[in-house]
Scaffold this active site. Structure first.
Site, PDB file in Angstrom:
ATOM      1  N   ASP A 313       1.002  -1.101   0.076  1.00  0.00           N
ATOM      2  CA  ASP A 313      -0.045  -0.060  -0.041  1.00  0.00           C
ATOM      3  C   ASP A 313       0.939   1.314   0.089  1.00  0.00           C
ATOM      4  O   ASP A 313       2.245   1.207   0.289  1.00  0.00           O
ATOM      5  CB  ASP A 313      -0.965  -0.106   1.254  1.00  0.00           C
ATOM      6  N   HIS A 314       0.501   2.304  -0.169  1.00  0.00           N
ATOM      7  CA  HIS A 314       1.276   3.459   0.253  1.00  0.00           C
ATOM      8  C   HIS A 314       0.733   4.180   1.528  1.00  0.00           C
ATOM      9  O   HIS A 314      -0.157   3.914   2.017  1.00  0.00           O
ATOM     10  CB  HIS A 314       0.662   4.792  -0.668  1.00  0.00           C
ATOM     11  N   GLY A 473      -5.158   3.092   0.992  1.00  0.00           N
ATOM     12  CA  GLY A 473      -6.085   2.258   0.307  1.00  0.00           C
ATOM     13  C   GLY A 473      -5.667   1.989  -1.372  1.00  0.00           C
ATOM     14  O   GLY A 473      -6.570   1.865  -2.341  1.00  0.00           O
ATOM     15  N   HIS A 474      -4.500   1.765  -1.455  1.00  0.00           N
ATOM     16  CA  HIS A 474      -3.768   1.395  -2.932  1.00  0.00           C
ATOM     17  C   HIS A 474      -3.067   0.114  -2.688  1.00  0.00           C
ATOM     18  O   HIS A 474      -2.247   0.015  -2.331  1.00  0.00           O
ATOM     19  CB  HIS A 474      -2.670   2.758  -3.234  1.00  0.00           C
ATOM     20  N   ILE A 475      -4.222  -0.674  -2.811  1.00  0.00           N
ATOM     21  CA  ILE A 475      -3.714  -2.280  -2.804  1.00  0.00           C
ATOM     22  C   ILE A 475      -3.156  -2.711  -4.064  1.00  0.00           C
ATOM     23  O   ILE A 475      -3.628  -2.766  -5.238  1.00  0.00           O
ATOM     24  CB  ILE A 475      -5.005  -3.292  -2.595  1.00  0.00           C
TER      25      ILE A 475
END
Lengths: 542, 123
Positions: A313-314, A473-475
């Site tokens: 994720d970030h 929320g960057h999977i």
């Protein structure tokens, strides 16, 4: 014998990754989307948002228990957390996917993001270069309607102008830009974003609702229902509220059938020549693992044992403060500018790169709605005009900045099946093992100091730095692409090494995370994969 | 307690039609007392009686028949009944905060002409 639906191309997941290729292919192939979640009604979603006390990205989209998904603030709502740290990234299951609540930031990655190992001795290289992807970035920008200022390429060389003129920077952005002019971290620049600055794709211009996350009231912000509508108009079918619970294979490795279950328990099958798995970074590997069979005992596409691994994720740290003079936040898109230069440099041998986002959302995040500010002011004993004056004077000076850091791939960060905890459909819930490393911690420490210096230079007071980190929320990463079938899941055309009619689209295929929001790169990779999908459709009769 | 709850309920019903208004707004009426006290606290003179009835009923339901000043102020300005967690959001768009923060608007509602955010708001 359950119902069987036949088509040329079955796309599992109706989000950005699957929708864009469907528009390209719908004239020449029969297409069926199989989407786990329901269709969303924008007005219903708005009402849910307004009426909720705690406004999270998921507030307008209550999917559970029929369409279970993670929920911000409730780490165990969907994931089975195996630690050592909680994994908090969320996503939606719905027609349109998580683009319902994305911000709209549409940055390209920079060339070094594709060669992290070669340049910095970290992570792995991608099996394709920036230059190879560049034309597809242009096509993706046209598809998403990206508004941007091409006079500064932000480190990503470009052959084409942006399709839409830039979204103006906010007054708040300009205050930052002026105060940071002599600071050598790089200029404050307008952010390329998939948000209308002119009417485009029959959608209106941005009306400044300041609610991009969790939704745009007028669809000035692009979301994946735009290409889904286009694909449907060309004849594609969308089967919503239909969960794929397994994929079946033939002896030659081809995927033959998707086994589908509706929320009422009824079942059907979809038979296709070619399958696209575009269910995002958790659901795609979960389905591959759950489709294990005698022929594929560790799951599909998993010869490399990389399915579900390298979860990324970030990492975000936010800082908030009061500006010296009024900046009048809570107007316009949630963010309209950032500082992009820290996204790459020789320091990447030692620590995470990051981008700095300037917020127009004041203290709305993470503090939530205005109720806390109101309650604090009331509790302080202020009344009448003094009460109103205090609320106004402080709110006009609410500022926020956030840094979004890259995370290195780590095979121990992974999705597995929680075989003792089944969902509504009898499929094991996703179990997540997750931690960050020294590389990310060093990046967080560097950006923390930078936040403090930025606030010092603009004369801010009442500074609050968040502790630890938040999820973006960057999977990413759970079905990585690579040249070697023994160490990657898909090839550079996103075709599974083990199954010649299975394509995996979405950020699951990212070998490394970069430090920019992933959606435009998802879109570019999906459009680039169209040629290979088309070839596979043509070969399927062989 | 029971009687007050009933009255609040009646108030909501009655206010659905304008005929009930005159009867309801007698000074001795609990709703009118609630409005009088709210107007003194908020410094606003034209509070919506329908919203007042809704807030009053929500306080009753939250076992706060006599909310303290801070709770009452917070309810009017934020639309939230502060009490037992989870707090109850009664209204969002009609909260008075939006009348105070004249430079913005309820989030999720269209706020301005395109690009107006690039400059300070008009005075």
């Amino acid at each position: 014998m359950s119902e069987v639906i036949d088509c040329d191309l079955a796309i599992i997941g109706a989000g950005v990754a699957g929708a864009l290729p469907a528009v390209e292919l719908a004239d020449e192939a029969s297409i069926v989307f199989i989407e786990a979640g329901p269709r969303i009604d924008r007005h219903t979603a708005l009402d849910l948002y307004w009426n909720a006390l705690v406004k999270t990205p998921e507030t307008p989209y209550p999917g559970a228990p029929l369409y279970p998904h993670p929920i911000a603030g409730r780490n165990d709502a969907w994931y089975v957390q195996r630690g050592p740290e909680p994994f908090r990234a969320t996503y939606l299951r719905a027609v349109g996917g998580t683009t319902w609540h994305w911000l709209g930031t549409a940055l390209r990655f920079v060339p070094d993001d594709f060669r992290l190992a070669t340049r910095f001795g970290r992570g792995v290289d991608w099996p394709l270069t920036y230059d190879e992807l560049e034309p597809w970035y242009s096509k993706a920008e046209a598809a998403l309607g990206v508004a941007g200022d091409a006079t500064d390429d932000l480190g990503s060389p470009r052959q084409q102008p942006f399709p839409l003129p830039p979204i103006p920077m906010s007054y708040c952005d300009k205050v930052f830009a002026e105060a940071l002019e002599d600071y050598d971290i790089g200029p404050v620049r307008p952010t390329p974003q998939a948000r209308n600055s002119i009417p485009y794709q029959d959608r209106p211009v941005c009306c400044g609702s300041a609610s991009c996350i969790p939704l745009c009231p007028v669809q000035a912000k692009w979301d994946a229902t735009v290409p889904l509508d286009q694909a449907e108009a060309k004849g594609a079918r969308i089967l919503e509220s239909s969960v794929v619970v397994g994929l079946e294979t033939a002896a030659d490795g081809r995927i033959t059938l998707a086994l589908v279950q509706r929320s009422d328990g009824s079942r059907f099958q979809v038979r296709a020549k070619v399958f696209v798995l575009a269910a995002h970074g958790i659901e795609s590997p979960r389905l591959l693992l759950h489709s294990a069979s005698e022929r594929y005992p560790t799951g599909l596409a998993n010869r490399s044992d990389q399915v579900g691994r390298n979860l990324m994720d970030h990492l975000i740290n936010h800082s908030s403060a009061l500006s010296k003079d009024p900046v009048w936040p809570y107007r316009g898109p949630i963010s309209t500018a950032g500082i992009e230069r820290p996204r790459s440099g020789s320091f990447r041998a030692e620590r995470s790169a990051y981008r700095i986002e300037i917020g127009n959302d004041g203290w709305a995040w993470p503090a939530g709605a205005f109720v806390w500010a109101v309650n604090d002011t009331a509790q302080a004993g202020l009344r009448d005009e003094a009460f109103k004056r205090a609320l106004y004077d402080e709110s006009v000076r609410h500022i926020r900045i956030g840094c979004m850091h890259e995370q290195l791939p780590n095979p121990e960060n992974r999705i597995e099946l929680a075989t003792d905890q089944l969902d509504h459909y009898g499929v094991p819930r996703p179990a997540v093992s997750y931690r960050i490393g020294d590389y990310e911690r060093a990046g967080l420490a560097a950006s923390h100091l930078q936040h403090a210096e930025i606030f010092r230079r603009i004369g801010a007071t009442d500074v609050t730095h968040t502790q630890g980190y938040f999820d973006a929320g960057h999977i990413m990463g759970t079905a990585r692409m690579g040249k070697d079938p023994d160490s990657s899941v898909v090839d550079r055309n996103l075709c599974a090494h083990d199954h010649k009619n299975l394509f995996i689209l979405g950020s699951a295929v990212f070998p490394t995370s970069a430090a920019a929001n992933p959606t435009l790169t998802i879109a570019a990779l999906s459009l680039r994969a169209v040629g290979a999908i088309r070839e596979s459709l043509g070969r399927s009769g062989d | 307690m029971r009687r007050r709850t009933l009255l609040a309920g009646c108030a909501t019903l009655a206010l659905a039609g304008s005929a009930g208004l005159a009867v309801l707004l007698k000074p001795a009426d609990p709703l009118q007392r609630f409005i009088n006290r709210s107007e003194a606290l908020t410094g606003m003179s034209d509070l919506d009686p329908k919203l007042a009835a809704t807030l009053m009923a929500a306080f009753e339901a939250d076992n706060q028949p006599e909310p303290d000043d801070a709770a009452l102020l917070t309810a009017w300005y934020s639309g939230v009944i502060v009490g037992e967690w989870p707090w109850q959001q009664v209204t969002y768009r009609d909260a008075l905060i939006w009348q105070v923060l004249t430079f913005t608007h309820p989030l999720g509602v269209c706020g301005s002409a395109f690009g107006a955010w690039a400059d300070p708001p008009e005075a």
